[in-house]
Enzyme design. Structure first.
Site, PDB file in Angstrom:
ATOM      1  N   ARG A  26      43.926  35.134  24.769  1.00 46.21           N
ATOM      2  CA  ARG A  26      43.537  34.268  25.894  1.00 46.21           C
ATOM      3  C   ARG A  26      42.924  32.956  25.411  1.00 46.21           C
ATOM      4  O   ARG A  26      41.959  32.459  26.012  1.00 46.21           O
ATOM      5  CB  ARG A  26      42.552  34.982  26.823  1.00 46.21           C
ATOM      6  N   ARG A  30      39.852  29.128  30.842  1.00 44.79           N
ATOM      7  CA  ARG A  30      38.766  28.408  31.513  1.00 44.79           C
ATOM      8  C   ARG A  30      37.540  28.120  30.675  1.00 44.79           C
ATOM      9  O   ARG A  30      36.673  27.371  31.105  1.00 44.79           O
ATOM     10  CB  ARG A  30      38.367  29.167  32.776  1.00 44.79           C
ATOM     11  N   ARG A  39      43.476  22.486  35.520  1.00 43.47           N
ATOM     12  CA  ARG A  39      43.420  23.421  36.644  1.00 43.47           C
ATOM     13  C   ARG A  39      42.813  22.819  37.914  1.00 43.47           C
ATOM     14  O   ARG A  39      43.029  23.350  38.999  1.00 43.47           O
ATOM     15  CB  ARG A  39      42.650  24.680  36.237  1.00 43.47           C
ATOM     16  N   ASP A  75      51.682  34.534  32.127  1.00 43.07           N
ATOM     17  CA  ASP A  75      50.931  35.737  32.470  1.00 43.07           C
ATOM     18  C   ASP A  75      51.865  36.942  32.345  1.00 43.07           C
ATOM     19  O   ASP A  75      53.081  36.792  32.463  1.00 43.07           O
ATOM     20  CB  ASP A  75      50.376  35.652  33.892  1.00 43.07           C
ATOM     21  N   TYR A 150      49.529  47.553  37.739  1.00 40.61           N
ATOM     22  CA  TYR A 150      49.329  46.510  38.756  1.00 40.61           C
ATOM     23  C   TYR A 150      50.281  46.689  39.935  1.00 40.61           C
ATOM     24  O   TYR A 150      49.897  46.508  41.093  1.00 40.61           O
ATOM     25  CB  TYR A 150      49.512  45.117  38.142  1.00 40.61           C
TER      26      TYR A 150
HETATM   27  O1  CP3 Z   1      46.044  31.994  26.014  1.00 37.50           O
HETATM   28  C1  CP3 Z   1      46.682  33.049  26.223  1.00 37.50           C
HETATM   29  O2  CP3 Z   1      46.348  34.149  25.749  1.00 37.50           O
HETATM   30  C2  CP3 Z   1      47.968  32.964  27.040  1.00 37.50           C
HETATM   31  C3  CP3 Z   1      47.856  33.207  28.408  1.00 37.50           C
HETATM   32  C4  CP3 Z   1      47.649  34.575  29.040  1.00 37.50           C
HETATM   33  C5  CP3 Z   1      47.135  34.677  30.353  1.00 37.50           C
HETATM   34  N1  CP3 Z   1      47.200  35.978  30.739  1.00 37.50           N
HETATM   35  C6  CP3 Z   1      46.653  33.536  31.158  1.00 37.50           C
HETATM   36  C7  CP3 Z   1      45.780  33.786  32.319  1.00 37.50           C
HETATM   37  C8  CP3 Z   1      47.968  35.864  28.612  1.00 37.50           C
HETATM   38  C9  CP3 Z   1      48.515  36.327  27.267  1.00 37.50           C
HETATM   39  C10 CP3 Z   1      47.686  36.736  29.700  1.00 37.50           C
HETATM   40  C11 CP3 Z   1      47.964  38.182  29.661  1.00 37.50           C
HETATM   41  C12 CP3 Z   1      47.398  39.041  30.721  1.00 37.50           C
HETATM   42  N2  CP3 Z   1      47.292  38.781  32.061  1.00 37.50           N
HETATM   43  C13 CP3 Z   1      46.948  40.357  30.494  1.00 37.50           C
HETATM   44  C14 CP3 Z   1      46.975  41.072  29.166  1.00 37.50           C
HETATM   45  C15 CP3 Z   1      45.843  40.720  28.303  1.00 37.50           C
HETATM   46  C16 CP3 Z   1      44.533  41.356  28.697  1.00 37.50           C
HETATM   47  O3  CP3 Z   1      43.605  40.609  29.035  1.00 37.50           O
HETATM   48  O4  CP3 Z   1      44.432  42.600  28.660  1.00 37.50           O
HETATM   49  C17 CP3 Z   1      46.523  40.874  31.736  1.00 37.50           C
HETATM   50  C18 CP3 Z   1      45.938  42.242  31.979  1.00 37.50           C
HETATM   51  C19 CP3 Z   1      46.762  39.870  32.710  1.00 37.50           C
HETATM   52  C20 CP3 Z   1      46.522  39.974  34.182  1.00 37.50           C
HETATM   53  C21 CP3 Z   1      45.573  38.924  34.623  1.00 37.50           C
HETATM   54  N3  CP3 Z   1      45.906  37.599  34.801  1.00 37.50           N
HETATM   55  C22 CP3 Z   1      44.208  39.066  34.975  1.00 37.50           C
HETATM   56  C23 CP3 Z   1      43.444  40.367  34.934  1.00 37.50           C
HETATM   57  C24 CP3 Z   1      43.740  37.801  35.342  1.00 37.50           C
HETATM   58  C25 CP3 Z   1      42.373  37.444  35.883  1.00 37.50           C
HETATM   59  C26 CP3 Z   1      41.319  37.558  34.852  1.00 37.50           C
HETATM   60  C27 CP3 Z   1      40.859  36.208  34.386  1.00 37.50           C
HETATM   61  O5  CP3 Z   1      40.837  35.989  33.169  1.00 37.50           O
HETATM   62  O6  CP3 Z   1      40.499  35.385  35.243  1.00 37.50           O
HETATM   63  C28 CP3 Z   1      44.806  36.884  35.200  1.00 37.50           C
HETATM   64  C29 CP3 Z   1      44.782  35.438  35.451  1.00 37.50           C
HETATM   65  C30 CP3 Z   1      44.933  34.595  34.231  1.00 37.50           C
HETATM   66  N4  CP3 Z   1      45.907  34.759  33.274  1.00 37.50           N
HETATM   67  C31 CP3 Z   1      44.149  33.458  33.877  1.00 37.50           C
HETATM   68  C32 CP3 Z   1      44.673  32.953  32.684  1.00 37.50           C
HETATM   69  C33 CP3 Z   1      44.210  31.739  31.921  1.00 37.50           C
HETATM   70  C34 CP3 Z   1      43.002  32.886  34.704  1.00 37.50           C
HETATM   71  C35 CP3 Z   1      43.626  32.026  35.778  1.00 37.50           C
HETATM   72  C36 CP3 Z   1      42.843  30.783  36.136  1.00 37.50           C
HETATM   73  O7  CP3 Z   1      42.885  29.777  35.412  1.00 37.50           O
HETATM   74  O8  CP3 Z   1      42.199  30.837  37.175  1.00 37.50           O
END
Ligand code: CP3
Length: 346
Positions: A26, A30, A39, A75, A150
């Site tokens: 990640r 943010r 964003r 994502d 999910y």
């Molecule tokens: O930089 C990176 O790693 C690449 C981007 C990436 C995102 N999601 C961006 C994202 C990657 C590799 C993911 C994978 C992802 N998404 C996983 C597997 C990794 C893990 O954490 O176990 C999972 C379970 C998800 C599902 C998901 N998407 C969740 C639970 C959330 C909300 C949690 C949070 O961090 O806010 C997201 C949204 C998400 N995916 C964001 C980002 C940057 C936040 C969105 C925003 O900017 O508001």
């Protein structure tokens, strides 16, 4: 003369490296002011669907920290929308039409990624032109079991009771759904490879919800099917079974070249279980980035010591970075890993 392999790819293949490569799960997100700025103008889904912007936020952390790999900004839920899933983010995934009955499984189709996610493939093409050679691009997908969680639950959860009880109540339908997701993810990952990514990672964030028995009978066959669908591609495959300390013997059978290890298990113990035929990636506790620099340094050294001198270690966190992390702590981490491992050769 052949150019030397970038350290990240060398470590994935368990070749000697000039220093231990490091990237961060990640890493685009943010906690970075430059990400928050992008964003402010677009919502998350729009960001993932606009290739120029997705490429820009992918590069941001590489530019700022000098990381040894880039991971495509997207994502794990992105490719399921094209299968017929109503998807929103708030901030995690929210599914408008969750799968609750065996009939619901039939609705999901395996789609052609070139038709349903062309924006992802376009972002990859931009990134391969813009990224430095020192930062290979990682493509990724969710593991079938984690996507299943999910899709059945309808969104995030601590326990995923609906998803887990579907396994017990409807094992045949569960397997049909897992297989369909496995096939879709194989096609999705293959399309990313054809567009130019240099490694592929599969995130199994909810693997740790399963006992070894359920993991072996549901999650493992599905993720194996995904990796088997990638045969013939000459690029490293990474599998991350989160909270998978009790599942590693089985996780090793998934067929990846690299196993991601969460922060709960010291790397020496992980290596003792998985042996020397796979590389390991991890596993600093993301909370260590909130400690004062000397305590953070101690934790970094501990991960390096646990990884040991043999080749095949990629430094990473043991799960995704927290959104309130200070970017300067990340800069410190990357610089210390490079400095403290320079010349180790392994
Ligand atoms: O930089 C990176 O790693 C690449 C981007 C990436 C995102 N999601 C961006 C994202 C990657 C590799 C993911 C994978 C992802 N998404 C996983 C597997 C990794 C893990 O954490 O176990 C999972 C379970 C998800 C599902 C998901 N998407 C969740 C639970 C959330 C909300 C949690 C949070 O961090 O806010 C997201 C949204 C998400 N995916 C964001 C980002 C940057 C936040 C969105 C925003 O900017 O508001």
């Amino acid at each position: 003369m052949r150019r030397p392999e970038p350290p990240f790819l060398a470590a994935c293949r368990r070749n000697p490296v000039p220093f231990t490569p490091v990237w961060i799960m990640r890493q685009a997100g943010r906690y970075l002011p430059e990400y928050r700025k992008v964003r402010e103008k677009v919502d998350f889904l729009t960001l993932t669907k606009t290739p120029e912007l997705a490429a820009e936020v992918t590069i941001q952390p590489v530019r700022r920290f000098g990381l040894d790999a880039a991971i495509l900004f997207s994502d794990i839920m992105t490719p399921v929308e094209g299968m017929g899933v109503d998807l929103e983010f708030d901030p995690g995934p929210v599914i408008g039409n969750p799968i609750r009955r065996p009939e619901d499984v039939d609705r999901l189709r395996v789609a052609d990624p070139r038709e349903t996610v062309p924006f992802v493939l376009e972002a990859i093409e931009i990134l391969r032109r813009e990224l430095p050679e020192s930062a290979p691009l990682i493509g990724f997908a969710g593991a079938p079991w984690t996507l299943f969680c999910y899709l059945v639950e309808g969104g995030g959860s601590k326990t995923f009771i609906k998803a887990k009880s579907f396994l017990f109540a409807e094992p045949d339908s569960a397997r049909v759904l897992l297989n369909r997701l496995a096939e879709m993810m194989a096609a999705y990952l293959r399309a990313q490879a054809e567009a130019g990514v240099q490694a592929l990672m599969v995130f199994d964030s909810w693997a740790g919800l399963l006992s070894p028995y359920e993991f072996r009978s549901f999650a493992l066959p599905a993720v194996r099917r995904t990796f088997e669908g990638l045969r013939g591609l000459d690029l490293p495959l990474i599998y991350f079974p989160n909270q998978g300390s009790t599942l590693l013997e089985d996780a090793k059978l998934a067929g990846a070249d690299v196993l991601g290890i969460d922060w709960r298990l010291p790397l020496s113990r992980a290596r003792a279980v998985v042996g020397s035929e796979v590389a390991v990636q991890g596993n600093l506790d993301p909370a260590a980035l909130f400690a004062p620099r000397d305590a953070l340094g101690t934790q970094i050294r501990s991960v390096l010591r646990e990884a040991g001198p043999e080749p095949g270690h990629i430094f990473n966190l043991g799960h995704g970075i927290e959104r309130t992390t200070d970017p300067d702590a990340v800069a410190f981490l990357v610089d210390r890993v490079h400095e403290w491992t320079e010349g180790n050769g392994g």
